[in-house]
Design a protein around this motif. Structure first.
Motif, PDB file in Angstrom:
ATOM      1  N   GLU A 111       0.834  -1.205   0.000  1.00 12.34           N
ATOM      2  CA  GLU A 111       0.000   0.000   0.000  1.00 12.34           C
ATOM      3  C   GLU A 111       0.870   1.257   0.000  1.00 12.34           C
ATOM      4  O   GLU A 111       1.853   1.328   0.718  1.00 12.34           O
ATOM      5  CB  GLU A 111      -0.884   0.028   1.246  1.00 12.34           C
ATOM      6  CG  GLU A 111      -1.862  -1.129   1.287  1.00 12.34           C
ATOM      7  CD  GLU A 111      -2.803  -1.062   2.491  1.00 12.34           C
ATOM      8  OE1 GLU A 111      -2.707  -0.102   3.279  1.00 12.34           O
ATOM      9  OE2 GLU A 111      -3.627  -1.989   2.619  1.00 12.34           O
ATOM     10  N   ASN A 153      -3.402   5.522  -7.855  1.00 10.85           N
ATOM     11  CA  ASN A 153      -3.017   4.379  -8.687  1.00 10.85           C
ATOM     12  C   ASN A 153      -2.511   4.814 -10.057  1.00 10.85           C
ATOM     13  O   ASN A 153      -1.498   4.316 -10.549  1.00 10.85           O
ATOM     14  CB  ASN A 153      -4.254   3.492  -8.844  1.00 10.85           C
ATOM     15  CG  ASN A 153      -3.907   2.032  -8.655  1.00 10.85           C
ATOM     16  OD1 ASN A 153      -2.738   1.665  -8.530  1.00 10.85           O
ATOM     17  ND2 ASN A 153      -4.917   1.198  -8.659  1.00 10.85           N
ATOM     18  N   ASN A 175      -3.342   0.364  -3.814  1.00 14.81           N
ATOM     19  CA  ASN A 175      -3.671  -0.790  -2.975  1.00 14.81           C
ATOM     20  C   ASN A 175      -4.318  -0.471  -1.624  1.00 14.81           C
ATOM     21  O   ASN A 175      -4.601  -1.374  -0.848  1.00 14.81           O
ATOM     22  CB  ASN A 175      -2.433  -1.669  -2.717  1.00 14.81           C
ATOM     23  CG  ASN A 175      -1.947  -2.314  -4.009  1.00 14.81           C
ATOM     24  OD1 ASN A 175      -2.754  -2.715  -4.843  1.00 14.81           O
ATOM     25  ND2 ASN A 175      -0.646  -2.397  -4.184  1.00 14.81           N
ATOM     26  N   LYS A 194      -6.496  -6.225  -5.259  1.00 19.62           N
ATOM     27  CA  LYS A 194      -5.034  -6.078  -5.253  1.00 19.62           C
ATOM     28  C   LYS A 194      -4.396  -6.902  -6.362  1.00 19.62           C
ATOM     29  O   LYS A 194      -3.512  -6.431  -7.070  1.00 19.62           O
ATOM     30  CB  LYS A 194      -4.448  -6.511  -3.902  1.00 19.62           C
ATOM     31  CG  LYS A 194      -4.613  -5.478  -2.826  1.00 19.62           C
ATOM     32  CD  LYS A 194      -3.928  -5.899  -1.532  1.00 19.62           C
ATOM     33  CE  LYS A 194      -4.144  -4.822  -0.475  1.00 19.62           C
ATOM     34  NZ  LYS A 194      -3.712  -5.253   0.849  1.00 19.62           N
ATOM     35  N   ASN A 237      -5.058  -5.474  -9.654  1.00 20.29           N
ATOM     36  CA  ASN A 237      -4.217  -4.303  -9.820  1.00 20.29           C
ATOM     37  C   ASN A 237      -2.801  -4.697 -10.260  1.00 20.29           C
ATOM     38  O   ASN A 237      -2.196  -4.037 -11.104  1.00 20.29           O
ATOM     39  CB  ASN A 237      -4.174  -3.527  -8.499  1.00 20.29           C
ATOM     40  CG  ASN A 237      -3.790  -2.075  -8.687  1.00 20.29           C
ATOM     41  OD1 ASN A 237      -3.998  -1.521  -9.766  1.00 20.29           O
ATOM     42  ND2 ASN A 237      -3.217  -1.473  -7.665  1.00 20.29           N
ATOM     43  N   GLU A 238      -2.290  -5.783  -9.694  1.00 17.57           N
ATOM     44  CA  GLU A 238      -0.972  -6.275 -10.117  1.00 17.57           C
ATOM     45  C   GLU A 238      -1.015  -6.658 -11.597  1.00 17.57           C
ATOM     46  O   GLU A 238      -0.096  -6.365 -12.354  1.00 17.57           O
ATOM     47  CB  GLU A 238      -0.557  -7.511  -9.290  1.00 17.57           C
ATOM     48  CG  GLU A 238      -0.293  -7.236  -7.822  1.00 17.57           C
ATOM     49  CD  GLU A 238       0.950  -6.396  -7.597  1.00 17.57           C
ATOM     50  OE1 GLU A 238       0.780  -5.227  -7.220  1.00 17.57           O
ATOM     51  OE2 GLU A 238       2.077  -6.878  -7.797  1.00 17.57           O
TER      52      GLU A 238
END
Lengths: 250, 495
Positions: free
Chosen positions: A89, A95, A143, A151, A154-155
Motif C-alpha cells: 500500500e 493508482n 492498494n 489487489k 491491480n498487479e
C-alpha cells in the motif's frame, strides 16, 4: 531469455536456495510448485533484486546480461516484472500516478519518449476495461483499502501496462475466490505471447487449471527436485509433497 | 546495493549541488554599518522617509527588545549564540530613486529574478499580446531584494479594482491611515523577541488591501531574496481583507549559499473583516546549509492572522524545506463568530536542519472552527518538532478543532517530536487530536523500484503521497513547484 545456474542464496546467514538451475525460453510459461518454506518467494525476490539476500554462488543471465549486477529498477527496465504475493500500500499516491510514474521511468531508462497524460490515460483505460476494473480504482491510492481480489487485479493491470518480457507471479492465487481467480487468470492469459515468458509460483495446483504451464518444477529444500509437464501438477495435487520428504500435515 | 559509504558520498554530492539558488548577484549596495542601536533604527526610518509616528513606534520596540531574551528555553532547537551587533540591518541595491517602471531597475537585478524563475515582466500582457492573459492565471509579484522592494507588477490593473498591492514602505506614504490603523494590531511590538526586533528594524515587505466585496482576480505574490553577506532580512507583510473580499497570497524565498548563518526574522500580519477570506501560501526554500550543517538561514518568523469579522476565514498553507533553523507558528485568532482558521503544513528537514514549527488557533468567537494538518518529514540527522496550541476561550460556544499531525522518518538518525497544547475552557467545544509516526518501509521502496522507479523517485513519490492533503491546498502553479521541491529536498536521504 533467462538462465539460472547453480543459484545459492542466504538470508541472515541461513542458506535458503541451494543450487537452482532453470532455463526459460521466450514464450514459455513455467510453474514452480512447492510447500511452504521451500524457497519459492526467496527465488522471486532474488530475481527481482530485493535487499537482504546474499548470493553466495551461481549466476543469472537475462538476455545475455548479468541480472544479479543490476539494480531493481534496471531489472524492471530490462523487462522483469514481479507480481507481488502481498501488494504494498502507498497512501496518498493515486493508482494512475503510480502507474504513469512507473511506465515513464521505464521508458526513460530505455531511452523511449515519455507518455503524456492523455496518451497514458488512453492506454490505461483500455487495459482497465479488460480486467473489469473501474476508473474509481485508478483514482484510489495504490492498494489502499483494496480487497484481496482487487489487489491481484491491480498487479495484473500493472503488468498489462508495463508489458514485461518476463513476469514472475508470486502466489497470485492466494487470497482469491474462484471468480476473482478466473478474472486474474484471464488477464494473465491475455498477456501470453511468443515473446513473453512467465514464472508462476504457487503452492496449489488450482491456479494451473486456469494458467496452464508448459513446464512444472517442484521446489523443496532450496532445490528443484523434479521437473515435468503440466501433468506433474496434477500428480502433486493427488499425492502432495510427501514423496519429496515434506510433511505438510503438521 | 548502494553501500553506506556510497550513500554518504551521494548525500554530500547532492546536497552541495542541489541548492540551485545558491548564487550571489554582483551588485552595488547601500549598506548600513554593522551593529544595532537607536541610530541604526533612525537611519532606516530616515532612508524610508517615514513619518514621525512610525519612527516612534520603531524606537519603542527597540527599547523593549533590549530588555528581552531569545526564546531558547522552550523551543527544541540548538544553535550558537547570535551576535546581533555583528550584522548589517540595512542593505539595498543602489538606485537613484525608487524605480517608476521595470526599465529603471538595474538589469542585474532583473537577471537575478529571471534566474530564479520569478515572472517580473508583465509587459507582454500589458502590451496586449494576444492570449497572454488567458494562458494561465496571472500572478502579480512584489520582489524584495535584501531590504528593498524592487518591483511590483500588475499594479495598474489591480488599482482599477481599488486593490492596493505595493511595498510596505510605499504604503506608508500612499495610505498612511490604513498602515497606522493595522500595523502591529495583530502582532504587537511587544510580542516576542524576533517580532519586536523586526518592528525596530524592518526594512520592507508587502502591503495588500482588498476593498469591500472585491475578489482579487489574481494571485498576489512576494518573492524574497537575501543577497548581501552578513545581512539580516526583516521584512514585514500586512494584508487587510475588507468585508466580503477574497485574496490568495503566495510567498517564496531563496538566498545565496554562504558559510555563515544569516538571520531572517519576518513578521506577517493578516486581518480579515466580516465575510472576508485570506489564503496565504508559503514555499520556504531558504538555503538550508550544507550536509555538515555549516551555513544556512536562521528563520525566526512570526505569522499571525486575525479573523476579526463574522464568517471570516484565514488559511495558512506552508511548505517548509529550507533554512538551517525554522522557528515559525502561523496562527489564527478566531475572534468573529463562525470564523474559520486553517493550517496546512509540510515541513521537511534533512541533514542537520532543525525545525520547531506548528500553529496556534485561538478560539474566541462562537462556532469558530479550526483545522490543523501537519506533515513532518525528517531525514539525515535532522530534528523536527510540531508544536501547536489550540485554545478555546470561555465564550467560544460550539467551537471545534480537528488536528492531524503525521510524522515520517527516513533513516534512523533523525527525530520527530509532537508537542500539542490544548486548553479548553468551554464545555460545548470539541477538540480532536490525531497523531501518527511512520517510517518509509522497505516494502514500499522495493515495490516502487520493482516497477522501475529509482530509489530517489520512489522516496519522492511516497513522500508526496504522504503530504498530499497539504499540497492540494496550494494554488496550482505552486503545487507543481512544491512537489518537485519535496523530491529535491530529500535527495540522497535513503540508503
Amino acid at each position: 531469455m533467462i538462465e539460472i545456474k547453480n543459484l545459492h542464496a542466504t538470508v541472515d546467514g541461513k542458506e535458503i536456495l541451494k543450487g537452482i538451475d532453470l532455463t526459460i525460453n521466450p514464450g514459455e510459461v513455467h510453474a514452480i510448485m512447492g510447500p511452504n518454506g521451500s524457497g519459492k518467494s526467496t527465488l522471486s525476490y532474488v530475481l527481482a533484486g530485493r535487499d537482504g539476500y546474499e548470493i553466495t554462488e551461481g549466476s543469472v543471465s537475462f538476455f545475455g546480461k548479468d541480472l544479479l549486477e543490476m539494480e531493481p529498477e534496471e531489472r524492471a527496465a530490462a523487462g522483469l516484472f514481479l507480481a507481488f504475493q502481498y501488494p504494498v500500500e502507498i497512501p496518498g499516491v493515486a493508482n494512475t500516478t503510480f502507474l504513469k510514474s512507473a511506465l515513464n521511468a521505464i521508458r526513460k531508462q530505455r531511452g523511449e519518449p515519455e507518455l503524456d497524460a492523455m496518451q497514458f490515460l488512453k492506454l490505461v483505460r483500455e487495459k482497465t476495461k479488460a480486467l473489469s476494473m473501474t476508473d474509481e480504482m485508478l483514482k484510489r491510492a495504490v492498494n489502499v483499502g483494496f480487497s484481496g481480489g482487487e489487489k491481484k487485479r491491480n498487479e495484473t493491470l500493472q503488468m498489462a501496462v508495463l508489458q514485461p518480457k518476463f513476469a514472475i507471479l508470486d502466489e497470485t492465487d492466494s487470497g482469491l475466490d474462484i471468480d476473482a481467480l478466473k478474472i486474474v487468470a484471464e488477464g494473465v492469459n491475455a498477456l501470453r505471447s511468443p515473446e513473453r515468458s512467465m514464472l508462476v509460483i504457487t503452492h496449489y495446483q488450482r491456479l494451473l487449471d486456469y494458467i496452464v504451464p508448459d513446464h512444472v518444477h517442484v521446489l523443496a529444500f532450496g532445490k528443484i527436485q523434479r521437473s515435468g509437464g503440466k501433468e506433474l501438477a496434477l500428480e502433486l495435487e493427488k499425492n502432495g509433497y510427501a514423496e519429496f520428504g515434506v510433511n505438510e500435515a503438521a | 546495493m548502494a553501500a553506506t559509504t556510497e550513500t554518504v558520498e551521494q548525500v554530500r554530492a547532492v546536497t552541495e549541488q542541489k541548492y540551485k539558488y545558491g548564487f550571489t548577484t554582483d551588485i552595488e549596495s547601500d549598506v548600513a554599518p554593522k551593529g544595532l542601536n537607536e541610530d541604526i533604527v533612525r537611519f532606516i526610518s530616515a532612508k524610508k522617509e517615514e513619518p514621525e509616528w512610525l519612527l516612534e513606534w520603531r524606537l519603542k520596540a527597540f527599547r523593549v527588545w533590549q530588555e528581552m531574551e531569545e526564546p531558547r528555553h522552550w523551543a527544541k532547537l540548538s544553535f550558537p549564540p547570535i551576535d546581533y551587533q555583528d550584522a548589517h540591518y540595512y542593505a539595498a541595491p543602489k538606485m537613484k530613486d525608487r524605480p517608476k517602471s521595470l526599465d529603471e531597475v538595474d538589469p542585474e537585478l532583473l537577471k537575478t529574478y529571471e534566474k530564479l524563475g520569478i515572472p517580473l515582466r508583465e509587459q507582454e500582457i500589458l502590451a496586449g499580446v494576444e492570449g497572454a492573459e488567458g494562458k494561465s492565471p496571472a500572478i502579480a509579484v512584489d520582489a524584495v531584494f535584501d531590504s528593498v522592494s524592487v518591483a511590483t507588477t500588475f499594479k495598474a490593473k489591480l488599482e482599477e479594482m481599488g486593490i492596493i498591492f505595493c511595498a510596505i514602505s510605499e504604503a506608508v506614504h500612499k495610505c498612511p491611515e490604513l498602515v497606522q490603523k493595522y500595523l502591529g494590531s495583530v502582532v504587537p511590538y511587544t510580542d516576542n523577541f524576533y517580532a519586536t526586533l523586526n518592528c525596530a528594524v524592518f526594512t520592507d515587505g508587502s502591503f495588500v488591501y482588498i476593498p469591500k466585496g472585491v475578489r482579487c482576480p489574481m494571485e498576489l505574490s512576494t518573492y524574497f531574496r537575501i543577497n548581501q553577506a552578513n545581512t539580516g532580512q526583516f521584512e514585514r507583510t500586512l494584508i487587510i481583507a475588507d468585508e466580503g473580499s477574497y485574496v490568495s497570497y503566495l510567498e517564496g524565498c531563496t538566498a545565496p549559499q554562504r558559510d555563515e548563518n544569516q538571520l531572517h526574522a519576518a513578521v506577517v500580519e493578516l486581518v480579515a473583516l466580516d465575510d472576508a477570506q485570506i489564503k496565504y501560501s508559503t514555499v520556504q526554500n531558504w538555503y538550508p546549509g550544507n550536509a555538515e550543517g555549516v551555513g544556512g538561514i536562521y528563520n525566526f518568523v512570526t505569522k499571525r492572522g486575525a479573523c476579526r469579522g463574522r464568517n471570516s476565514k484565514i488559511s495558512w498553507t506552508q511548505v517548509e524545506t529550507g533554512s538551517a533553523i525554522t522557528w515559525k507558528y502561523p496562527s489564527c485568532i478566531l475572534q468573529g463568530d463562525n470564523s474559520v482558521g486553517e493550517f496546512y503544513s509540510v515541513a521537511i528537514t534533512n541533514n542537520f536542519q532543525q525545525a520547531d514549527t506548528g500553529t496556534k488557533m485561538i478560539h474566541i468567537g462562537k462556532n469558530t472552527r479550526s483545522t490543523i494538518v501537519s506533515k513532518g518529514i525528517s531525514a539525515g540527522r535532522a530534528q523536527q518538532t510540531y508544536r501547536g496550541l489550540v485554545k478555546i476561550l470561555p465564550k467560544a460556544e460550539g467551537a471545534r478543532n480537528h488536528t492531524q499531525c503525521d510524522s515520517l522518518l527516513i533513516g534512523d538518525q533523525c527525530g520527530a517530536h509532537t508537542v500539542p497544547y490544548i486548553e479548553n475552557r468551554n464545555r460545548t467545544a470539541r477538540v480532536e487530536h490525531e497523531a501518527t509516526t511512520a517510517k518509509i518501509s522497505e516494502d514500499q521502496l522495493f515495490y516502487c523500484r520493482q516497477r522501475g522507479l529509482s530509489e530517489e523517485d520512489a522516496v519522492s513519490l511516497i513522500v508526496n503521497g504522504f503530504c498530499k492533503e497539504v499540497l492540494k491546498e496550494l494554488p496550482m502553479e505552486f503545487a507543481v513547484e512544491a512537489q518537485k521541491l519535496v523530491g529535491i529536498s530529500l535527495e540522497g536521504s535513503v540508503g
